[in-house]
Motif scaffolding. Sequence first.
Motif, PDB file in Angstrom:
ATOM      1  N   ILE A 186      28.058  26.681  24.565  1.00  0.00           N
ATOM      2  CA  ILE A 186      27.808  28.104  24.699  1.00  0.00           C
ATOM      3  C   ILE A 186      27.215  28.677  23.235  1.00  0.00           C
ATOM      4  N   GLU A 187      27.936  28.158  22.080  1.00  0.00           N
ATOM      5  CA  GLU A 187      27.490  28.443  20.769  1.00  0.00           C
ATOM      6  C   GLU A 187      25.946  28.443  20.702  1.00  0.00           C
ATOM      7  N   GLU A 188      25.474  27.254  20.891  1.00  0.00           N
ATOM      8  CA  GLU A 188      24.042  26.889  21.008  1.00  0.00           C
ATOM      9  C   GLU A 188      23.215  27.771  21.783  1.00  0.00           C
ATOM     10  N   TYR A 189      23.690  27.852  22.932  1.00  0.00           N
ATOM     11  CA  TYR A 189      22.935  28.983  23.886  1.00  0.00           C
ATOM     12  C   TYR A 189      23.104  30.455  23.184  1.00  0.00           C
ATOM     13  N   GLU A 190      24.101  30.963  22.804  1.00  0.00           N
ATOM     14  CA  GLU A 190      24.277  32.311  22.208  1.00  0.00           C
ATOM     15  C   GLU A 190      23.021  32.234  21.224  1.00  0.00           C
ATOM     16  N   ASP A 191      23.071  31.488  20.294  1.00  0.00           N
ATOM     17  CA  ASP A 191      22.478  31.324  19.114  1.00  0.00           C
ATOM     18  C   ASP A 191      20.990  31.315  19.427  1.00  0.00           C
ATOM     19  N   ARG A 192      20.342  30.547  20.317  1.00  0.00           N
ATOM     20  CA  ARG A 192      19.271  30.567  21.125  1.00  0.00           C
ATOM     21  C   ARG A 192      18.903  31.939  21.518  1.00  0.00           C
ATOM     22  N   ARG A 193      19.749  32.375  22.291  1.00  0.00           N
ATOM     23  CA  ARG A 193      19.462  34.088  22.919  1.00  0.00           C
ATOM     24  C   ARG A 193      19.197  34.858  21.793  1.00  0.00           C
ATOM     25  N   ASN A 194      20.128  34.911  20.588  1.00  0.00           N
ATOM     26  CA  ASN A 194      19.827  36.083  19.474  1.00  0.00           C
ATOM     27  C   ASN A 194      18.513  35.599  19.068  1.00  0.00           C
ATOM     28  N   THR A 195      17.911  34.148  18.964  1.00  0.00           N
ATOM     29  CA  THR A 195      16.669  33.815  18.332  1.00  0.00           C
ATOM     30  C   THR A 195      15.722  34.682  18.961  1.00  0.00           C
ATOM     31  N   LEU A 196      15.905  34.258  20.445  1.00  0.00           N
ATOM     32  CA  LEU A 196      14.896  34.441  21.336  1.00  0.00           C
ATOM     33  C   LEU A 196      14.363  36.066  21.246  1.00  0.00           C
ATOM     34  N   VAL A 197      15.451  36.768  21.704  1.00  0.00           N
ATOM     35  CA  VAL A 197      15.588  38.146  21.695  1.00  0.00           C
ATOM     36  C   VAL A 197      14.871  38.814  20.403  1.00  0.00           C
ATOM     37  N   LYS A 198      15.328  38.565  19.258  1.00  0.00           N
ATOM     38  CA  LYS A 198      14.888  39.042  18.033  1.00  0.00           C
ATOM     39  C   LYS A 198      13.506  38.928  17.891  1.00  0.00           C
ATOM     40  N   HIS A 199      12.903  37.813  18.331  1.00  0.00           N
ATOM     41  CA  HIS A 199      11.619  37.351  17.952  1.00  0.00           C
ATOM     42  C   HIS A 199      10.533  38.321  19.248  1.00  0.00           C
ATOM     43  N   LEU A 200      11.087  38.394  20.253  1.00  0.00           N
ATOM     44  CA  LEU A 200      10.265  39.064  21.399  1.00  0.00           C
ATOM     45  C   LEU A 200      10.349  40.508  21.038  1.00  0.00           C
ATOM     46  N   GLN A 201      11.401  41.140  20.774  1.00  0.00           N
ATOM     47  CA  GLN A 201      11.506  42.206  20.246  1.00  0.00           C
ATOM     48  C   GLN A 201      10.462  42.831  19.173  1.00  0.00           C
TER      49      GLN A 201
ATOM     50  N   GLY B 150       5.115  44.708  45.034  1.00  0.00           N
ATOM     51  CA  GLY B 150       4.691  45.295  43.993  1.00  0.00           C
ATOM     52  C   GLY B 150       5.595  45.726  42.573  1.00  0.00           C
ATOM     53  N   VAL B 151       6.714  45.043  42.722  1.00  0.00           N
ATOM     54  CA  VAL B 151       7.785  45.124  41.768  1.00  0.00           C
ATOM     55  C   VAL B 151       7.794  44.176  40.813  1.00  0.00           C
ATOM     56  N   GLY B 152       7.942  44.335  39.553  1.00  0.00           N
ATOM     57  CA  GLY B 152       7.919  43.163  38.619  1.00  0.00           C
ATOM     58  C   GLY B 152       6.736  42.641  38.217  1.00  0.00           C
ATOM     59  N   LEU B 153       5.657  43.075  38.534  1.00  0.00           N
ATOM     60  CA  LEU B 153       4.192  42.231  38.542  1.00  0.00           C
ATOM     61  C   LEU B 153       3.792  42.333  37.158  1.00  0.00           C
ATOM     62  N   ASN B 154       4.484  43.036  36.222  1.00  0.00           N
ATOM     63  CA  ASN B 154       4.217  42.935  34.949  1.00  0.00           C
ATOM     64  C   ASN B 154       5.331  42.051  33.721  1.00  0.00           C
ATOM     65  N   GLN B 155       6.297  41.623  34.648  1.00  0.00           N
ATOM     66  CA  GLN B 155       7.424  40.937  34.238  1.00  0.00           C
ATOM     67  C   GLN B 155       7.463  39.204  34.196  1.00  0.00           C
ATOM     68  N   ILE B 156       7.857  38.544  33.166  1.00  0.00           N
ATOM     69  CA  ILE B 156       8.041  37.090  33.607  1.00  0.00           C
ATOM     70  C   ILE B 156       9.762  37.051  32.935  1.00  0.00           C
ATOM     71  N   ARG B 157      10.038  35.567  33.760  1.00  0.00           N
ATOM     72  CA  ARG B 157      11.228  35.258  33.228  1.00  0.00           C
ATOM     73  C   ARG B 157      11.222  34.115  32.333  1.00  0.00           C
ATOM     74  N   ILE B 158      12.028  34.144  31.278  1.00  0.00           N
ATOM     75  CA  ILE B 158      12.015  33.053  29.969  1.00  0.00           C
ATOM     76  C   ILE B 158      13.369  32.374  30.093  1.00  0.00           C
ATOM     77  N   ALA B 159      13.356  31.214  30.333  1.00  0.00           N
ATOM     78  CA  ALA B 159      14.608  30.176  30.143  1.00  0.00           C
ATOM     79  C   ALA B 159      14.738  29.518  28.869  1.00  0.00           C
ATOM     80  N   TYR B 160      15.797  30.030  28.094  1.00  0.00           N
ATOM     81  CA  TYR B 160      15.945  29.749  26.882  1.00  0.00           C
ATOM     82  C   TYR B 160      16.691  28.320  26.605  1.00  0.00           C
ATOM     83  N   VAL B 161      15.907  27.221  27.358  1.00  0.00           N
ATOM     84  CA  VAL B 161      16.669  25.882  27.310  1.00  0.00           C
ATOM     85  C   VAL B 161      15.878  25.034  26.355  1.00  0.00           C
ATOM     86  N   LEU B 162      15.094  25.546  25.239  1.00  0.00           N
ATOM     87  CA  LEU B 162      14.548  24.792  24.183  1.00  0.00           C
ATOM     88  C   LEU B 162      15.150  24.868  22.865  1.00  0.00           C
ATOM     89  N   ASN B 163      14.989  23.970  22.187  1.00  0.00           N
ATOM     90  CA  ASN B 163      15.665  24.186  20.692  1.00  0.00           C
ATOM     91  C   ASN B 163      15.214  25.548  20.123  1.00  0.00           C
TER      92      ASN B 163
END
Length: 396
Positions: A292-307, A363-376
């Motif tokens: 959980i600590e690892e995934y939370e860290d990954r989430r924070n990293t991913l969201v920060k860079h996407l934003q 017609g909904v979600g056409l400009n969206q993607i899902r990202i799985a943050y399962v990488l380091n």
Amino acid sequence: MPAVSRKGLQMPESPIRKLVPFAEIAYKANKTVYHLNIGQPDIKSPTKAMEAVAHHSLEILAYTRSEGSQEYREKIAAYYHKNNIPATANDIIVTTGGSEALLFAMGTIADTGDEIIIPEPFYANYNGFATASGVKIVPVISKIEDNFALPPISEFEKLITPKTKAILICNPGNPTGYLYSKEEIQKLAAIVKKHDLFLVSDEVYREFTYDGSKHYSILEEEGMEEYGIIIDSVSKRYSMCGARIGCLVSKNKMVIKTALKFAQARLSPPTFAQIASEAALDTPQSYFDEVIEEYEDRRNTLVKHLQNIPGVKVGVPKGAFYCIVELPVKNSDAFAQWLLEKFDVDGETIMVAPAAGFYSSPGVGLNQIRIAYVLNKKSLVRAVEILKIALKQYKD
């Protein structure tokens, strides 16, 4: 020439897996592909689970009981008790993955043409399970602007008809990562009681919650014994996707009795996978704390860079290991294919899951993607860099 079934023609493609042929093209071109498209954890499976299979003492690989072995179901029940869920072995049917549990649930509670209300976006295979079961999905839209929170209960009420049999949620959510609060679960519990419906909760990501939040199960809520059905799985909890072991849980005796008939029709869940899954239940809490600590860290990293990418909007997940990202493109299917076929940065590209397949509303979600943050984290940062460059170059 004989024709295939209408049902077969209506079965949707997986938005997660349909781009695989284009990934193969990228591999043949010697490109490195960062896989953000599929929820296959890179965390090692528990050693206890692997050793239990490696050192088994079976001489005959025999059938087990259709509902799963007694020993395994008792250990699952003990796990639930630790999580405030008052289930017994008799309330549990072991299934071949959470997917089979969902199919059993739909077959148990709904007839052809019946309706199930689901907040969307939702796990893409719900569309396929509904088609296979002859069930109609009635979507209620949650929005990225609200971080995919539960829509107002009034929106659910508008959709309830004599054909409505259940409300289905995923908590925490795939693909949004949204974690329903105790208050939101209580609102859903109240509406299913009011209208005499089932509440089906896909809780396979129960362990993965962040920011100090805690998961609240529908069966923790008082008075849900006759209404609640839990779908569960070992796939993500123990990083054991290939085991294909899940379960259906309900205090409603008629639900269990009926679902058991579906279980009997497929004979039994796989024996070795049950052995591994039973052993996995002895995994120490320290394993989950680290994950959980690892995934939370990954989430924070991913969201920060996407934003930091102009024109990109991201839903901030509170659980699971996915997020929905809105891009400045018209069609993410075309964009995802282009990434694999025609684009790279120094021989590297990314593979994402177009999000339209996680909706049932056209017609909904056409400009969206899902990202799985399962990488380091290093790979996630590089993948987002590649995405940023791609968006600058891409022309709709």
